[in-house]
Design a protein around this motif. Structure first.
Motif, mmCIF file in Angstrom:
data_model
loop_
_atom_site.group_PDB
_atom_site.id
_atom_site.type_symbol
_atom_site.label_atom_id
_atom_site.label_comp_id
_atom_site.label_asym_id
_atom_site.label_seq_id
_atom_site.Cartn_x
_atom_site.Cartn_y
_atom_site.Cartn_z
ATOM 1 N N VAL A 150 38.193 32.098 36.897
ATOM 2 C CA VAL A 150 39.604 31.474 37.125
ATOM 3 C C VAL A 150 40.483 32.089 38.545
ATOM 4 C CG1 VAL A 150 39.786 31.034 35.174
ATOM 5 C CG2 VAL A 150 41.367 32.449 35.762
ATOM 6 N N LEU A 151 41.116 31.312 38.628
ATOM 7 C CA LEU A 151 42.083 31.629 40.134
ATOM 8 C C LEU A 151 43.274 30.730 39.436
ATOM 9 C CD1 LEU A 151 42.599 33.644 42.468
ATOM 10 C CD2 LEU A 151 40.999 31.619 44.260
ATOM 11 N N LEU A 152 43.983 31.614 39.501
ATOM 12 C CA LEU A 152 45.135 30.551 38.809
ATOM 13 C C LEU A 152 46.648 30.085 39.894
ATOM 14 C CD1 LEU A 152 45.274 32.335 35.380
ATOM 15 C CD2 LEU A 152 44.912 30.159 35.669
ATOM 16 N N ALA A 153 47.150 29.236 39.815
ATOM 17 C CA ALA A 153 47.942 28.645 40.440
ATOM 18 C C ALA A 153 49.507 29.035 39.689
ATOM 19 C CB ALA A 153 47.659 27.663 40.338
ATOM 20 N N GLY A 154 50.462 28.842 40.336
ATOM 21 C CA GLY A 154 51.673 29.386 39.795
ATOM 22 C C GLY A 154 52.630 27.563 39.338
ATOM 23 N N GLY A 175 23.177 30.504 33.175
ATOM 24 C CA GLY A 175 23.124 31.461 33.767
ATOM 25 C C GLY A 175 23.275 31.031 35.561
ATOM 26 N N HIS A 176 24.637 30.168 35.587
ATOM 27 C CA HIS A 176 25.774 30.064 36.538
ATOM 28 C C HIS A 176 26.119 31.189 36.546
ATOM 29 C CE1 HIS A 176 22.959 26.756 37.504
ATOM 30 N NE2 HIS A 176 22.887 26.031 36.157
ATOM 31 N N ARG A 177 26.773 31.929 37.850
ATOM 32 C CA ARG A 177 28.233 31.894 38.290
ATOM 33 C C ARG A 177 29.197 31.098 38.841
ATOM 34 N NH1 ARG A 177 26.605 35.546 43.487
ATOM 35 N NH2 ARG A 177 25.188 33.484 43.993
ATOM 36 N N VAL A 178 30.487 31.133 38.103
ATOM 37 C CA VAL A 178 31.637 29.924 37.850
ATOM 38 C C VAL A 178 32.267 30.892 38.512
ATOM 39 C CG1 VAL A 178 31.421 27.918 36.599
ATOM 40 C CG2 VAL A 178 29.479 28.946 36.110
ATOM 41 N N LEU A 179 33.619 30.141 38.948
ATOM 42 C CA LEU A 179 34.505 29.902 38.701
ATOM 43 C C LEU A 179 35.300 28.892 39.593
ATOM 44 C CD1 LEU A 179 36.963 32.448 41.316
ATOM 45 C CD2 LEU A 179 37.196 29.879 41.244
ATOM 46 N N VAL A 180 36.718 28.479 38.313
ATOM 47 C CA VAL A 180 37.146 27.005 38.386
ATOM 48 C C VAL A 180 38.618 28.184 39.004
ATOM 49 C CG1 VAL A 180 38.980 25.930 36.579
ATOM 50 C CG2 VAL A 180 36.522 26.831 36.010
ATOM 51 N N LEU A 181 38.694 27.077 40.074
ATOM 52 C CA LEU A 181 40.095 27.238 40.845
ATOM 53 C C LEU A 181 41.164 26.219 40.182
ATOM 54 C CD1 LEU A 181 40.237 27.165 44.311
ATOM 55 C CD2 LEU A 181 41.494 26.189 42.985
ATOM 56 N N ASP A 182 42.669 26.394 40.284
ATOM 57 C CA ASP A 182 43.641 25.940 39.394
ATOM 58 C C ASP A 182 44.264 24.711 41.110
ATOM 59 O OD1 ASP A 182 45.397 24.257 37.946
ATOM 60 O OD2 ASP A 182 45.646 26.353 36.662
#
Length: 273
Positions: free
Chosen positions: A96-100, A46-53
């Motif tokens: 997700v927030l992806l890096a190049g 139930g958590h709002r989760v973001l993974v930042l690369d």
């Protein structure tokens, strides 16, 4: 070389995400695998989760999740796109927030990279309950900067001697430079139940003997849990499929679920009361 000061994040008003850094002393220990699947397990709760690369320049979260982003952090940093355009949904119910990949300009921590990263993190923290920073391996200035932004550090290691040697080096730097007093250990690819706790204890003994605490208090390694060696992990990585989505009943997937339960209990719920 003078030590770079630990940056301070301007805290947004109102509820804000708990920032967790998943890092390792050595590459190839499953750090990104842990980040992605732990995010799915926390989202399921139930958590709002973001993974930042946060592995700027050598990003591979997109490969693990089989995503093909048109817009990345690089585009946000350079002003070619807005932050909202770079945040995408991942399998497993998290963002997700992806890096190049292959961005040489992000191999060093310049003032520009530091400021852009801080601005991005500050912007996303009010939107989520948990932000997981999937950092690079080792103790480069970029890795240490990303770790410095987290309130909790999850250190991934395997039972291999080279992994443990590099894990010790990472703990030593975090204790001395960032004045960390505790780090949570995840031991991946264990052969038997209890191996990870024993390894964490052995590493703690070495740290107690050789690491001078930077905050006046000895650093504590807290054993968060183990992930057993499991053929389903390699199969999922080769297929670019999230383990918790495709084989949720596998031993490794169940272990990650237990890690999420423990994090929920000792870190996330504690921060909301």
């Amino acid at each position: 070389m003078s030590e770079a000061p630990t940056p301070s994040i301007p805290r947004p008003s109102g509820p804000s995400a708990k920032v967790l850094a998943v890092t390792s002393g050595k590459g190839g220990v499953g750090k990104t695998f842990v980040s992605a699947n732990l995010a799915a397990a926390l989202a399921k709760r139930g958590h709002r989760v973001l993974v930042l690369d946060a592995d700027l320049g050598l990003a591979n979260l997109d490969v693990v999740l089989n995503l093909h982003p048109k817009i990345t952090l690089h585009d946000v940093f350079t002003g070619r796109a807005q932050l909202d355009q770079a945040i995408i949904a991942a399998p497993g119910g998290f963002s997700v927030l992806l890096a190049g990949s292959g961005m040489v300009e992000y191999s060093r921590l310049t003032p520009e990279v530091r400021n852009e990263f801080l601005q991005v993190l500050h912007s996303i923290m009010p939107r989520y309950d948990v932000v997981i920073l999937d950092t690079g391996a080792g103790i480069s200035d970029v890795v240490l900067f990303a770790v410095s932004l987290a309130s909790e550090v999850l250190l991934v290691a395997t039972p291999e001697p080279t992994s443990l040697t590099d894990a010790y080096a990472a703990v030593k730097v975090l204790a001395m430079q960032q004045k960390r007093t505790q780090i949570r250990m995840i031991v991946n690819q264990t052969a038997r139940a209890g191996d990870g706790r024993a390894i964490t204890g052995q590493l703690q003994q070495v740290i107690d003997r050789f690491v001078v605490p930077g905050a006046g208090r000895p650093i504590r390694l807290l054993h968060l849990g183990d992930i057993p060696a499991d053929p389903a992990v390699r199969d999922g990585v080769m297929r670019r499929q999230l383990l918790l989505v495709n084989t949720p009943g596998s031993p490794a997937a169940l272990a990650i679920g237990q890690l999420a339960n423990k994090l929920d209990e000792v870190v996330l719920r504690r921060s909301t009361v």
